[in-house]
Design an enzyme around this catalytic site. Structure first.
Site, PDB file in Angstrom:
ATOM      1  N   THR A  11       0.837  -1.212   0.000  1.00 14.73           N
ATOM      2  CA  THR A  11       0.000   0.000   0.000  1.00 14.73           C
ATOM      3  C   THR A  11       0.862   1.248   0.000  1.00 14.73           C
ATOM      4  OG1 THR A  11      -1.836   1.158   1.059  1.00 14.73           O
ATOM      5  CG2 THR A  11      -0.256   0.119   2.531  1.00 14.73           C
ATOM      6  N   ASN A  13      -0.849   3.941   0.991  1.00  7.54           N
ATOM      7  CA  ASN A  13      -1.722   4.726   1.862  1.00  7.54           C
ATOM      8  C   ASN A  13      -1.295   4.501   3.322  1.00  7.54           C
ATOM      9  OD1 ASN A  13      -3.875   5.485   3.566  1.00  7.54           O
ATOM     10  ND2 ASN A  13      -5.344   5.280   1.897  1.00  7.54           N
ATOM     11  N   LYS A  16      -4.059   3.481   5.911  1.00  6.54           N
ATOM     12  CA  LYS A  16      -4.421   2.056   5.867  1.00  6.54           C
ATOM     13  C   LYS A  16      -3.364   1.233   6.600  1.00  6.54           C
ATOM     14  CE  LYS A  16      -6.386   1.135   1.324  1.00  6.54           C
ATOM     15  NZ  LYS A  16      -6.083   0.492   0.041  1.00  6.54           N
ATOM     16  N   ASP A  68      -7.861  -3.543  -0.932  1.00  2.00           N
ATOM     17  CA  ASP A  68      -8.568  -2.610  -1.805  1.00  2.00           C
ATOM     18  C   ASP A  68      -9.914  -2.331  -1.164  1.00  2.00           C
ATOM     19  OD1 ASP A  68      -8.119  -1.175  -4.412  1.00  2.00           O
ATOM     20  OD2 ASP A  68     -10.166  -1.878  -4.693  1.00  2.00           O
ATOM     21  N   SER A  69     -10.231  -1.065  -1.059  1.00  2.77           N
ATOM     22  CA  SER A  69     -11.417  -0.707  -0.284  1.00  2.77           C
ATOM     23  C   SER A  69     -12.067   0.545  -0.844  1.00  2.77           C
ATOM     24  CB  SER A  69     -11.024  -0.501   1.186  1.00  2.77           C
ATOM     25  OG  SER A  69      -9.842   0.271   1.276  1.00  2.77           O
ATOM     26  N   PHE A 146      -9.225   8.924   7.896  1.00  4.19           N
ATOM     27  CA  PHE A 146      -8.853   9.413   6.570  1.00  4.19           C
ATOM     28  C   PHE A 146     -10.028   9.227   5.618  1.00  4.19           C
ATOM     29  CE2 PHE A 146      -8.249   5.467   4.054  1.00  4.19           C
ATOM     30  CZ  PHE A 146      -8.340   4.518   5.063  1.00  4.19           C
ATOM     31  N   ASP A 149     -14.031   9.033   6.228  1.00  2.74           N
ATOM     32  CA  ASP A 149     -14.379   8.911   7.656  1.00  2.74           C
ATOM     33  C   ASP A 149     -15.154  10.126   8.203  1.00  2.74           C
ATOM     34  OD1 ASP A 149     -13.278   6.405   7.830  1.00  2.74           O
ATOM     35  OD2 ASP A 149     -11.430   7.045   8.806  1.00  2.74           O
ATOM     36  N   HIS A 174     -14.766  -2.269   8.282  1.00  2.00           N
ATOM     37  CA  HIS A 174     -14.651  -3.193   7.149  1.00  2.00           C
ATOM     38  C   HIS A 174     -13.261  -3.812   7.108  1.00  2.00           C
ATOM     39  CE1 HIS A 174     -13.550   0.887   6.401  1.00  2.00           C
ATOM     40  NE2 HIS A 174     -13.027   0.652   5.219  1.00  2.00           N
ATOM     41  N   ARG A 175     -12.238  -3.001   7.397  1.00  2.00           N
ATOM     42  CA  ARG A 175     -10.848  -3.478   7.383  1.00  2.00           C
ATOM     43  C   ARG A 175     -10.633  -4.503   8.493  1.00  2.00           C
ATOM     44  NH1 ARG A 175      -9.222   1.090   6.430  1.00  2.00           N
ATOM     45  NH2 ARG A 175      -9.184   0.630   4.204  1.00  2.00           N
TER      46      ARG A 175
HETATM   47  P1  ITT Z   1      -3.354   1.713  -2.028  1.00  2.00           P
HETATM   48  O1  ITT Z   1      -4.075   1.310  -3.292  1.00  2.00           O
HETATM   49  O2  ITT Z   1      -1.930   2.075  -2.284  1.00  2.00           O
HETATM   50  O3  ITT Z   1      -3.521   0.717  -0.921  1.00  2.00           O
HETATM   51  P2  ITT Z   1      -5.392   3.791  -1.954  1.00  2.00           P
HETATM   52  O4  ITT Z   1      -5.736   4.863  -0.965  1.00  2.00           O
HETATM   53  O5  ITT Z   1      -5.286   4.188  -3.402  1.00  2.00           O
HETATM   54  O6  ITT Z   1      -4.031   3.086  -1.469  1.00  2.00           O
HETATM   55  P3  ITT Z   1      -7.654   2.120  -2.620  1.00  2.00           P
HETATM   56  O7  ITT Z   1      -7.378   2.117  -4.079  1.00  2.00           O
HETATM   57  O8  ITT Z   1      -8.057   0.837  -1.958  1.00  2.00           O
HETATM   58  O9  ITT Z   1      -6.405   2.618  -1.778  1.00  2.00           O
HETATM   59  O10 ITT Z   1      -8.762   3.232  -2.331  1.00  2.00           O
HETATM   60  C1  ITT Z   1      -9.298   3.307  -1.060  1.00  2.00           C
HETATM   61  C2  ITT Z   1     -10.048   4.614  -0.909  1.00  2.00           C
HETATM   62  O11 ITT Z   1     -11.343   4.325  -0.351  1.00  2.00           O
HETATM   63  C3  ITT Z   1      -9.341   5.502   0.091  1.00  2.00           C
HETATM   64  O12 ITT Z   1      -8.420   6.372  -0.547  1.00  2.00           O
HETATM   65  C4  ITT Z   1     -10.502   6.236   0.735  1.00  2.00           C
HETATM   66  O13 ITT Z   1     -10.902   7.305  -0.101  1.00  2.00           O
HETATM   67  C5  ITT Z   1     -11.600   5.170   0.735  1.00  2.00           C
HETATM   68  N1  ITT Z   1     -11.535   4.365   1.979  1.00  2.00           N
HETATM   69  C6  ITT Z   1     -11.190   3.045   2.093  1.00  2.00           C
HETATM   70  N2  ITT Z   1     -11.202   2.654   3.370  1.00  2.00           N
HETATM   71  C7  ITT Z   1     -11.544   3.737   4.080  1.00  2.00           C
HETATM   72  C8  ITT Z   1     -11.688   3.973   5.455  1.00  2.00           C
HETATM   73  O14 ITT Z   1     -11.438   3.042   6.361  1.00  2.00           O
HETATM   74  N3  ITT Z   1     -12.057   5.191   5.842  1.00  2.00           N
HETATM   75  C9  ITT Z   1     -12.290   6.172   4.950  1.00  2.00           C
HETATM   76  N4  ITT Z   1     -12.145   6.048   3.636  1.00  2.00           N
HETATM   77  C10 ITT Z   1     -11.767   4.827   3.194  1.00  2.00           C
END
Ligand code: ITT
Length: 191
Positions: A11, A13, A16, A68-69, A146, A149, A174-175
């Site tokens: 990741t 992020n 995360k 992926d979320s 983030f 949220d 969810h995570r």
């Molecule tokens: P990686 O792919 O590098 O892991 P990313 O931020 O691009 O990082 P994703 O493609 O999975 O990750 O997109 C996830 C997005 O969904 C994230 O940037 C948030 O906007 C939202 N998201 C996912 N989980 C969340 C959470 O627990 N709280 C708030 N927003 C969340």
């Protein structure tokens, strides 16, 4: 005491990664170096994209993990979904503003966070999904977390995840749900 198994997470992020470290505090969770370039997310589902990310670092260790979320809003027919990170083309604040704007004329504010975790453990691929149901608030509130949220109120609560903070979020998210399921599958392979 045996060493905690090392898990490398694909990741970029940092939020995360922090949550994964807090929830998997019995593993040695490590992130990617600063020069990590995330692969293009060309999948059509959360799990397809998580698999693409996990495969991209498969060669780095015995256990690799990817998340992926995103958020699915009922009135928007599941959008932003897999496009959550890139919904507005801007930052988290702009994503939240766009979502609030889109929902302005909808009475139905139901939404859910979805997380698909994919792990590759000794060359075996496993996955698990977690869902957190809730509603979209009328304005951003809270400083924690983030992404979406500040505008997501989980079912059973009357504050946003950003107000509730990480102790509560990491118990219900969810995570957390996806990680607890995948933990069982990882331990099954390692035993
Ligand atoms: P990686 O792919 O590098 O892991 P990313 O931020 O691009 O990082 P994703 O493609 O999975 O990750 O997109 C996830 C997005 O969904 C994230 O940037 C948030 O906007 C939202 N998201 C996912 N989980 C969340 C959470 O627990 N709280 C708030 N927003 C969340």
């Amino acid at each position: 005491m045996p060493l905690a198994p090392k898990i490398i997470v694909a990741t970029s992020n940092e939020h995360k990664l922090k949550e994964i470290k807090e929830i998997f505090n019995d593993f040695n969770v490590v992130g990617m170096s600063k020069d990590y370039i995330a692969p293009e997310e060309t999948g059509h589902t959360f799990c397809e994209n998580a698999l693409i990310k996990a495969k991209s670092i498969e060669h780095l260790g015995e256990i690799v993990l990817a998340d992926d979320s995103g958020i699915e809003v009922q009135a928007l027919l599941g959008l932003p979904g897999i496009f959550s990170a890139r919904y507005s083309g801007g930052n988290d604040y702009q994503n939240n503003q766009k979502l609030l704007e889109e929902l302005k004329h909808h009475a139905n504010r139901k939404a859910r966070f979805v997380c698909c975790m994919v792990a590759i453990v000794n060359k075996k691929t496993i996955s698990a999904e977690g869902i957190l149901e809730g509603t979209i608030a009328f304005e951003p509130k809270g400083e924690n977390g983030f992404g979406y949220d500040p505008i997501f109120i989980p079912s059973g609560f009357n504050q946003t995840l950003a107000e509730l903070g990480s102790d509560i979020k990491n118990k219900i998210s969810h995570r957390k749900k996806a990680l607890e399921q995948i933990r069982k599958k990882i331990m099954e392979i390692l035993k």
